[in-house]
Design a protein around this motif. Structure first.
Motif, PDB file in Angstrom:
ATOM      1  N   MET A  10      -3.019   4.555  -5.008  1.00 19.98           N
ATOM      2  CA  MET A  10      -3.300   3.260  -5.254  1.00 19.98           C
ATOM      3  C   MET A  10      -2.162   2.259  -4.837  1.00 19.98           C
ATOM      4  O   MET A  10      -2.613   1.381  -4.365  1.00 19.98           O
ATOM      5  CB  MET A  10      -3.288   2.968  -6.740  1.00 19.98           C
ATOM      6  CG  MET A  10      -4.522   3.297  -7.424  1.00 19.98           C
ATOM      7  SD  MET A  10      -4.331   3.575  -9.319  1.00 19.98           S
ATOM      8  CE  MET A  10      -3.820   2.108 -10.035  1.00 19.98           C
ATOM      9  N   ALA A  11      -0.864   2.990  -4.715  1.00 24.48           N
ATOM     10  CA  ALA A  11      -0.034   2.128  -4.196  1.00 24.48           C
ATOM     11  C   ALA A  11      -0.038   1.682  -2.546  1.00 24.48           C
ATOM     12  O   ALA A  11      -0.028   0.447  -2.135  1.00 24.48           O
ATOM     13  CB  ALA A  11       1.439   2.685  -4.378  1.00 24.48           C
ATOM     14  N   LYS A  12      -0.650   2.878  -1.853  1.00 20.18           N
ATOM     15  CA  LYS A  12      -0.741   2.723  -0.629  1.00 20.18           C
ATOM     16  C   LYS A  12      -1.932   1.633  -0.347  1.00 20.18           C
ATOM     17  O   LYS A  12      -1.848   0.810   0.664  1.00 20.18           O
ATOM     18  CB  LYS A  12      -1.197   4.005  -0.006  1.00 20.18           C
ATOM     19  CG  LYS A  12      -0.422   4.505   1.095  1.00 20.18           C
ATOM     20  CD  LYS A  12      -0.917   5.984   1.644  1.00 20.18           C
ATOM     21  CE  LYS A  12       0.458   6.531   2.199  1.00 20.18           C
ATOM     22  NZ  LYS A  12       0.440   7.897   2.480  1.00 20.18           N
ATOM     23  N   GLN A  13      -3.021   1.692  -0.937  1.00 13.24           N
ATOM     24  CA  GLN A  13      -4.039   0.737  -0.750  1.00 13.24           C
ATOM     25  C   GLN A  13      -3.734  -0.631  -1.065  1.00 13.24           C
ATOM     26  O   GLN A  13      -4.122  -1.542  -0.390  1.00 13.24           O
ATOM     27  CB  GLN A  13      -5.280   0.898  -1.896  1.00 13.24           C
ATOM     28  CG  GLN A  13      -5.977   2.158  -1.377  1.00 13.24           C
ATOM     29  CD  GLN A  13      -7.078   2.686  -2.494  1.00 13.24           C
ATOM     30  OE1 GLN A  13      -7.345   1.936  -3.445  1.00 13.24           O
ATOM     31  NE2 GLN A  13      -7.585   3.689  -2.252  1.00 13.24           N
ATOM     32  N   GLY A  14      -2.578  -0.936  -1.954  1.00 14.87           N
ATOM     33  CA  GLY A  14      -2.257  -2.239  -2.246  1.00 14.87           C
ATOM     34  C   GLY A  14      -1.097  -2.755  -1.302  1.00 14.87           C
ATOM     35  O   GLY A  14      -0.664  -3.916  -1.337  1.00 14.87           O
ATOM     36  N   PHE A 234       4.260  -7.831  -3.904  1.00 15.30           N
ATOM     37  CA  PHE A 234       2.878  -8.093  -3.138  1.00 15.30           C
ATOM     38  C   PHE A 234       1.812  -7.094  -3.726  1.00 15.30           C
ATOM     39  O   PHE A 234       1.049  -7.515  -4.217  1.00 15.30           O
ATOM     40  CB  PHE A 234       3.042  -7.779  -1.694  1.00 15.30           C
ATOM     41  CG  PHE A 234       1.953  -7.814  -0.973  1.00 15.30           C
ATOM     42  CD1 PHE A 234       1.374  -8.876  -0.640  1.00 15.30           C
ATOM     43  CD2 PHE A 234       0.989  -6.716  -0.856  1.00 15.30           C
ATOM     44  CE1 PHE A 234       0.030  -8.936   0.181  1.00 15.30           C
ATOM     45  CE2 PHE A 234      -0.403  -6.777  -0.248  1.00 15.30           C
ATOM     46  CZ  PHE A 234      -0.714  -8.006   0.248  1.00 15.30           C
ATOM     47  N   ALA A 235       2.169  -5.776  -3.780  1.00 16.80           N
ATOM     48  CA  ALA A 235       1.169  -4.949  -4.514  1.00 16.80           C
ATOM     49  C   ALA A 235       0.523  -5.441  -5.611  1.00 16.80           C
ATOM     50  O   ALA A 235      -0.597  -5.549  -6.274  1.00 16.80           O
ATOM     51  CB  ALA A 235       1.778  -3.510  -4.313  1.00 16.80           C
ATOM     52  N   SER A 236       1.629  -5.806  -6.486  1.00 23.52           N
ATOM     53  CA  SER A 236       1.186  -6.196  -7.861  1.00 23.52           C
ATOM     54  C   SER A 236       0.641  -7.288  -8.093  1.00 23.52           C
ATOM     55  O   SER A 236      -0.386  -7.785  -8.751  1.00 23.52           O
ATOM     56  CB  SER A 236       2.592  -5.934  -8.914  1.00 23.52           C
ATOM     57  OG  SER A 236       3.387  -7.024  -8.616  1.00 23.52           O
ATOM     58  N   THR A 244       5.989  -0.196  -9.057  1.00 25.42           N
ATOM     59  CA  THR A 244       7.310  -0.704  -9.054  1.00 25.42           C
ATOM     60  C   THR A 244       7.873  -0.374  -7.574  1.00 25.42           C
ATOM     61  O   THR A 244       7.225   0.566  -6.800  1.00 25.42           O
ATOM     62  CB  THR A 244       8.052   0.049 -10.011  1.00 25.42           C
ATOM     63  OG1 THR A 244       8.045   1.538  -9.581  1.00 25.42           O
ATOM     64  CG2 THR A 244       7.429   0.032 -11.527  1.00 25.42           C
ATOM     65  N   GLY A 245       9.171  -0.962  -7.315  1.00 30.49           N
ATOM     66  CA  GLY A 245       9.804  -0.516  -6.132  1.00 30.49           C
ATOM     67  C   GLY A 245      10.099   0.805  -5.971  1.00 30.49           C
ATOM     68  O   GLY A 245       9.924   1.463  -4.908  1.00 30.49           O
ATOM     69  N   GLU A 246      10.333   1.424  -7.235  1.00 27.24           N
ATOM     70  CA  GLU A 246      10.646   2.828  -7.180  1.00 27.24           C
ATOM     71  C   GLU A 246       9.507   3.557  -6.618  1.00 27.24           C
ATOM     72  O   GLU A 246       9.628   4.681  -5.854  1.00 27.24           O
ATOM     73  CB  GLU A 246      11.109   3.210  -8.576  1.00 27.24           C
ATOM     74  CG  GLU A 246      11.807   4.484  -8.736  1.00 27.24           C
ATOM     75  CD  GLU A 246      12.105   4.882 -10.233  1.00 27.24           C
ATOM     76  OE1 GLU A 246      11.430   4.374 -11.082  1.00 27.24           O
ATOM     77  OE2 GLU A 246      13.223   5.559 -10.306  1.00 27.24           O
ATOM     78  N   GLN A 247       8.294   3.274  -6.928  1.00 32.56           N
ATOM     79  CA  GLN A 247       7.030   3.921  -6.474  1.00 32.56           C
ATOM     80  C   GLN A 247       6.724   3.861  -4.995  1.00 32.56           C
ATOM     81  O   GLN A 247       6.489   4.863  -4.420  1.00 32.56           O
ATOM     82  CB  GLN A 247       5.864   3.423  -7.457  1.00 32.56           C
ATOM     83  CG  GLN A 247       5.641   4.011  -8.731  1.00 32.56           C
ATOM     84  CD  GLN A 247       4.957   3.078  -9.626  1.00 32.56           C
ATOM     85  OE1 GLN A 247       4.223   2.196  -9.325  1.00 32.56           O
ATOM     86  NE2 GLN A 247       4.506   4.069 -10.618  1.00 32.56           N
ATOM     87  N   ILE A 248       7.288   2.579  -4.686  1.00 30.29           N
ATOM     88  CA  ILE A 248       6.894   2.187  -3.185  1.00 30.29           C
ATOM     89  C   ILE A 248       8.142   3.265  -2.436  1.00 30.29           C
ATOM     90  O   ILE A 248       7.711   3.884  -1.397  1.00 30.29           O
ATOM     91  CB  ILE A 248       7.240   0.951  -2.724  1.00 30.29           C
ATOM     92  CG1 ILE A 248       6.031   0.163  -3.309  1.00 30.29           C
ATOM     93  CG2 ILE A 248       7.356   0.754  -1.155  1.00 30.29           C
ATOM     94  CD1 ILE A 248       4.825   0.033  -3.043  1.00 30.29           C
TER      95      ILE A 248
END
Ligand code: IPE
Ligand code: IPE
Ligand code: MG
Length: 256
Positions: A10-14, A234-236, A244-248
């Motif tokens: 999900m994060a990657k797609q965003g 940006f993603a959110s 979150t930044g941590e997830q990126i």
């Protein structure tokens, strides 16, 4: 740190495809330390390395960095020439590493005002990396958004004058074909460090729909943590995934 696969996806797609950065605050960073401004520009090179590494590891298509604006010639001669020397030095030192990382380097801007030595270095660096297929690293030097649109308009006029194009065929796509960033996706995320909320004549056309992210962090302090926060923002905002930044940063740590 592990990230659930679905969240990672999900994060990657965003993620943005094209990030542009106004790298501002070098002078203040140096002044805060009682040093000359050029000390800040030199320190800023490390932040450039960090930004390129993050963009490349996240698999972004393009990273455009504002290194020198068409207005920056108004700075004191000594600062301008120190910056030019720094470009030559950094280009010479970094291009092999960029090439090894499969990065394609492009310099965007009006080159004719640069010394022939710098123009030669630029041409050699672009030629070496031209066939790479990874991140496109676009360094905007002697660049201005108005210059870019103006030179594209002039190129269209030449086509019309030569009879290759009718005036009624001029549309947004026709103009965009002549912009210096032709072939790149539009800018999705525009970041400015240094605390000011201005575009300063950067990618005016290309950032028409970009998300804007301003941070007070001075450019030499920009690192993977700050970049990850900007991308998460940006993603959110864009996709409402709320990552979150941590997830990126966890994405950065994933192999491949
Ligand atoms: C940005 O930092 C780098 C260039 C414009 C080359 P500045 O030199 O503008 O730093 P500040 O804004 O004066 O702190
Ligand atoms: C914008 O920074 C240009 C670059 C980062 C290369 P400036 O410091 O030159 O911008 P202004 O003058 O504050 O708008
Ligand atoms: Mg500035």
């Amino acid at each position: 740190m592990s990230l659930p696969a679905s969240l990672g996806e999900m994060a990657k797609q965003g993620l943005p495809r094209h990030v542009a950065i106004i790298m501002d605050g070098n002078g203040r960073w140096a002044q805060q330390r009682g040093k000359m401004r050029v000390f800040g520009h030199k320190a800023g090179v490390n932040a450039v390395r960090d930004a390129v590494s993050v963009a490349s590891r996240l698999g972004l298509s393009a990273l455009t960095l504002f290194a020198f604006s068409s207005e920056n010639w108004r700075r004191p001669e000594s600062e301008v020439s120190a910056l030019m020397e720094l470009f030559i030095h950094v280009l010479g030192g970094e291009v092999k590493k960029l090439h090894k990382s499969n990065i394609r380097l492009r310099i965007t801007g009006e080159r004719s005002r640069f010394s022939s030595r710098l123009q030669d270095k630029v041409a050699a660096a672009e030629a070496l990396t031209a066939n790479n297929t990874g991140l496109i690293l676009n360094v905007a030097a002697n660049y201005g958004g108005r210059w870019d649109i103006t030179q594209a308009a002039a190129a269209l006029a030449v086509e019309v004058q030569a009879g290759h194009l009718a005036p009624e065929q001029i549309d947004e796509d026709a103009l965009a074909r002549h912009l210096s960033t032709h072939g790149l996706p539009d800018v999705d995320l525009l970041i400015r460090t240094g605390g000011d909320h201005r575009i300063s004549n950067f990618v005016l056309w290309q950032a028409a729909y970009a998300e804007l992210y301003f941070t007070p962090v001075l450019w030499p302090d920009f690192d993977a943590v700050v970049f990850s926060e900007a991308i998460a923002s940006f993603a959110s905002r864009e996709r409402r995934f709320g990552c979150t930044g941590e997830q990126i940063r966890a994405l950065l740590d994933q192999p491949g």
